[in-house]
Design an enzyme around this catalytic site. Structure first.
Site, PDB file in Angstrom:
ATOM      1  N   GLY A 159       0.820  -1.199   0.000  1.00 15.08           N
ATOM      2  CA  GLY A 159       0.000   0.000   0.000  1.00 15.08           C
ATOM      3  C   GLY A 159       0.855   1.251   0.000  1.00 15.08           C
ATOM      4  O   GLY A 159       2.043   1.224   0.341  1.00 15.08           O
ATOM      5  N   CYS A 160       0.257   2.371  -0.383  1.00 14.31           N
ATOM      6  CA  CYS A 160       1.011   3.624  -0.476  1.00 14.31           C
ATOM      7  C   CYS A 160       1.398   4.157   0.908  1.00 14.31           C
ATOM      8  O   CYS A 160       2.554   4.527   1.138  1.00 14.31           O
ATOM      9  CB  CYS A 160       0.219   4.662  -1.266  1.00 14.31           C
ATOM     10  SG  CYS A 160      -1.505   4.862  -0.750  1.00 14.31           S
TER      11      CYS A 160
END
Length: 355
Positions: free
Chosen positions: A159-160
């Site tokens: 995920g970012c």
């Protein structure tokens, strides 16, 4: 087998009508070893990519098609990127591997990031639909799992938010330089992190001229952070993490508060400098400087900074990245390069867009 050096890898992007899908297309169009052979977008099936994203008007690209129409064997793809919504990817990837067992896939959703399928069910509210594939999935944080990624057929792109917190903290946890029980992550993201689908709370007039926290105390990325921090520390780690939405298009800035385990903030800085000395996409700033999202915009870079807190024994660690590039599609291409045997930096060398 990876494609020959003198040929291009045939690439499929599933979910090309979303922000991460379009960013994959943007990056891969200039990748010398990649040929975009398949683009899907169920609601936009039959349309040209330029009808969805006008910036691609000068480019020759495949017409968008529905996933249901794909002959996976006949497509002959060397690499498949899944940029589909969470909870739908597992079933699609299961179909891909059933048809083509030797397929190579990078999944940009959260569907294969959590190794514990019980934890996945708890955080995402439904059972895992491909537990047999989860067992072979490799977590795609390149700077930490590079060797495993090279041998993988299924990579779960991180995920970012988690990438922006893990890159500065995992080396410190591994070195036992910080207290695993005292980690506070204050993270701020641009609007594209929420996806492209129409939502009332994402209208310009709803989000401009303000900032707000969301997912407070229960954001799904917490499970991903717990998993990777615990691995790095060799013990259970539960960090405090609060995300905020910023009225900007791109970028994540994480400000992280930690307690040292006897060393100084300068020692934390030295640990990070040594760990990332030869990494092409992580840059540690001089001690005392903090990163800014504007300095990584459009690039695959992560900038990391360390500063001394006025409280003795504590330090402030900052990290910034572009959530659509290093936080998603750029990191996915980095993973592809490793999986197909290309130089890791290929197609990702662009400097940030500033101003």
């Amino acid at each position: 087998m990876p494609p020959k050096v003198d040929t291009k890898a045939k690439i499929g992007v599933l979910g090309a009508s979303g922000y991460t899908g379009s960013e994959l297309v943007r990056l891969l169009l200039r990748h010398p070893n990649a040929e975009l052979a398949l683009l899907t977008a169920d609601r936009r099936a039959g349309q040209e990519m330029a009808a969805v994203f006008p910036q691609f008007a000068p480019c020759v690209l495949p017409r968008l098609v529905s996933i249901d129409s794909i002959d996976w064997v006949g497509a002959g793809l060397d690499m498949i990127f899944c940029a589909l919504p969470h909870a739908t990817t597992q079933k699609v990837i299961k179909q891909v591997f059933a048809a083509v067992p030797e397929a190579k896939v990078v999944d940009l959703s959260a569907d294969f990031r959590l190794a514990d399928i019980a934890s996945y069910a708890r955080w995402y509210g439904h059972e895992h639909h491909a537990p047999e594939l989860q067992r072979q999935a490799i977590y795609g944080l390149v700077e930490i799992y590079r060797d495993e990624i090279k041998r993988a057929h299924l990579v779960a792109n991180p995920g970012c938010y988690t990438t922006c917190a893990q890159l500065p903290l995992i080396p410190l946890l591994r070195a036992k330089a910080i207290d695993p029980g005292e980690i506070v992550i204050d993270a701020k993201s641009g609007m594209t992190g929420a996806g492209r689908s129409a939502k009332e709370e994402m209208l310009f007039s709803e989000v401009s001229e303000g900032i707000h926290a969301y997912g407070v105390g229960h954001h799904r990325h917490m499970a991903e952070l717990d998993q990777e921090f615990s691995k790095a520390a060799g013990r259970e780690v539960i960090a405090s993490f609060t995300p905020h939405l910023m009225p900007m298009n791109r970028g994540i800035l994480s400000t992280i508060y930690v307690r040292t385990t006897g060393g100084s903030p300068d020692d934390l800085h030295a640990t990070l400098l040594k760990f990332y000395a030869n990494e092409p996409f992580v840059h540690v700033l001089p001690f005392g400087q903090m990163p800014q999202t504007r300095h990584v915009r459009g690039s695959n870079m992560t900038f990391i900074g360390v500063a001394k807190d006025r409280i003795a024994g504590r330090a402030i660690v900052g990290a910034a990245l572009d959530n659509l590039v290093k936080g998603a599609s750029g990191q996915a291409v980095q993973n592809m390069n490793l999986m197909l045997g290309f130089p890791e930096t290929t197609g990702l060398e662009q400097i940030a867009l500033f101003p």
